[in-house]
Design an enzyme around this catalytic site. Structure first.
Site, PDB file in Angstrom:
ATOM      1  N   SER A 135      55.542  42.185  34.796  1.00  0.00           N
ATOM      2  CA  SER A 135      55.033  41.321  35.859  1.00  0.00           C
ATOM      3  C   SER A 135      55.048  39.875  35.383  1.00  0.00           C
ATOM      4  O   SER A 135      54.595  39.579  34.275  1.00  0.00           O
ATOM      5  CB  SER A 135      53.609  41.710  36.246  1.00  0.00           C
ATOM      6  OG  SER A 135      53.037  40.721  37.093  1.00  0.00           O
TER       7      SER A 135
ATOM      8  N   LYS B  37      47.996  49.636  45.275  1.00  0.00           N
ATOM      9  CA  LYS B  37      47.498  49.401  43.922  1.00  0.00           C
ATOM     10  C   LYS B  37      46.359  50.332  43.533  1.00  0.00           C
ATOM     11  O   LYS B  37      46.188  50.668  42.358  1.00  0.00           O
ATOM     12  CB  LYS B  37      47.035  47.950  43.780  1.00  0.00           C
ATOM     13  CG  LYS B  37      48.152  46.915  43.860  1.00  0.00           C
ATOM     14  CD  LYS B  37      47.585  45.504  43.834  1.00  0.00           C
ATOM     15  CE  LYS B  37      48.684  44.453  43.901  1.00  0.00           C
ATOM     16  NZ  LYS B  37      49.499  44.407  42.686  1.00  0.00           N
TER      17      LYS B  37
ATOM     18  N   ASN C 139      51.140  53.525  37.637  1.00  0.00           N
ATOM     19  CA  ASN C 139      51.629  52.344  36.934  1.00  0.00           C
ATOM     20  C   ASN C 139      50.448  51.634  36.274  1.00  0.00           C
ATOM     21  O   ASN C 139      49.470  51.307  36.939  1.00  0.00           O
ATOM     22  CB  ASN C 139      52.330  51.435  37.954  1.00  0.00           C
ATOM     23  CG  ASN C 139      53.018  50.247  37.337  1.00  0.00           C
ATOM     24  OD1 ASN C 139      52.395  49.461  36.640  1.00  0.00           O
ATOM     25  ND2 ASN C 139      54.298  50.088  37.637  1.00  0.00           N
TER      26      ASN C 139
ATOM     27  N   ASN D 169      53.860  48.875  32.756  1.00  0.00           N
ATOM     28  CA  ASN D 169      54.339  47.614  33.330  1.00  0.00           C
ATOM     29  C   ASN D 169      54.220  46.501  32.290  1.00  0.00           C
ATOM     30  O   ASN D 169      53.126  46.031  31.996  1.00  0.00           O
ATOM     31  CB  ASN D 169      53.520  47.275  34.575  1.00  0.00           C
ATOM     32  CG  ASN D 169      54.077  46.088  35.346  1.00  0.00           C
ATOM     33  OD1 ASN D 169      54.901  45.333  34.844  1.00  0.00           O
ATOM     34  ND2 ASN D 169      53.612  45.917  36.572  1.00  0.00           N
TER      35      ASN D 169
ATOM     36  N   GLY E 117      62.783  41.440  47.114  1.00  0.00           N
ATOM     37  CA  GLY E 117      63.560  41.530  48.339  1.00  0.00           C
ATOM     38  C   GLY E 117      65.035  41.262  48.110  1.00  0.00           C
ATOM     39  O   GLY E 117      65.532  41.304  46.979  1.00  0.00           O
TER      40      GLY E 117
END
Length: 341
Positions: free
Chosen positions: A174, A65, A138, A171, A267
């Site tokens: 989220s 990050k 980002n 982004n 995942g």
């Protein structure tokens, strides 16, 4: 070797493990060790967004990050590295615990909430890095910035990172920042894209270079919503779409320990959902806008499936945590083995 390292790291809490891994990868990068430990993937050059990538497999945002280990990740063999999400001001994110492993499903649930040290700190790390390859940054909005003023935060970040990024990712997907996903739709999306495109033009003149803009979207959209987003991105002149962020769905983790924790699921369980979004985008975009696919790549063949579905590039996150650096080379090799169009 990574199998042993993972066994040791997984004995720690997920966030402690993440922080330690970042420290180790960063230290290895500074000492030039990571490239010695990991066999470099084959050269599979590809040109996307006017940028030349040595291979199509990148690091997804979220693992680094604050830009703490840029050189380290690059030495592992990634064709490009994306750091962030970063916000104008530092913020702590959501209370801990906020990361949960679901190893039976090769999945992770996180509700980090854009914890980061702020855009100025990130830029100090970018400037200290030796990496000369493709770097994505980002950007997001601060938690306490009202959604109706989110564009201000994105423009602040864009202004600051523009000169230092190969491309910038916006982004809006989220699930851990309240109201953020509303920016993917209707007038909110149109107004944000128009503001970003205008600022991109201004910054291109000021800096003498055009830095591409990518929009990262969520997997939790209907086909109709996905088509509308694709049309808006084309109409506004965006340069790429990243599909996808984490999902709010819990399909595939029902009944597992931590499976009902709040946050975004990443995942293996998100793989099919994300790949479906890629297919819908590819059908609508018809080559007008490149797609960067991320979500559920835990084997090399999954990366190849994303490319076959219509993506130009792929990114790794959860799969990298579960499988380690070998997944980079496996993904590059699987993509290279695809029949040439």
């Amino acid at each position: 070797m990574y199998t042993l390292a993972r066994q040791l790291l997984f004995k720690l809490s997920p966030e402690t493990s993440h922080d330690l891994s970042l420290d180790l990868i960063g230290a290895g990068g500074r000492l030039g060790l990571n490239g010695l430990v990991c066999k470099a993937p084959a050269k599979v050059p590809v040109s996307v967004m006017g940028l030349d990538f040595p291979n199509p497999v990148g690091l997804a945002a979220g693992l680094d990050k604050n830009g703490a280990a840029i050189d380290g990740f690059a030495q592992l063999g990634f064709g490009f590295v994306e750091i962030g999400t970063v916000t104008p001001r530092p913020q702590p994110g959501n209370p801990k615990p906020r990361i949960f492993r679901l190893p039976e499903a090769e999945a992770i649930i996180n509700r980090m909430g854009f914890n980061n040290l702020g855009v100025d700190h990130l830029l100090s790390r970018v400037q200290a890095a030796k990496y000369q390859g493709i770097l994505g940054i980002n950007i997001g909005k601060n938690f306490d910035t009202p959604v109706e003023r989110a564009v201000d935060d994105y423009l602040i970040c864009l202004d600051k990172v523009y000169a230092h990024a190969s491309y910038v990712t916006v982004n809006v997907s989220s699930p851990n920042t309240p109201g953020l996903r509303s920016l993917q739709f209707g007038d909110s999306l149109k107004q944000l894209l128009e503001a970003l495109r205008q600022r991109q033009e201004d910054l291109a003149v000021r800096h003498g270079k055009r830095v591409p803009l990518a929009i990262k979207i969520a997997p939790d959209m209907s086909d109709e919503e996905t088509v509308l987003v694709a049309q808006a991105l084309v109409d506004s002149g965006m340069d790429a779409v990243i599909a996808t962020n984490t999902t709010l769905s819990r399909v595939g983790v029902e009944g597992l320990a931590h499976g009902d924790e709040a946050g975004g699921l990443s995942g293996a369980p998100v793989r099919d959902k994300s790949t479906h979004i890629v297919k819908v985008l590819a059908a609508e975009l018809a080559g007008r806008l490149p797609i960067i696919a991320v979500g559920g790549i835990t084997e090399g063949k999954h990366a190849a499936e994303k490319i076959a579905a219509g993506a130009s590039l792929v990114q790794l996150y959860s799969g990298f945590i579960y499988k380690g650096p070998a997944l980079i080379r496996q993904s590059v090799d699987a993509i290279a083995a695809l029949p040439k169009a």
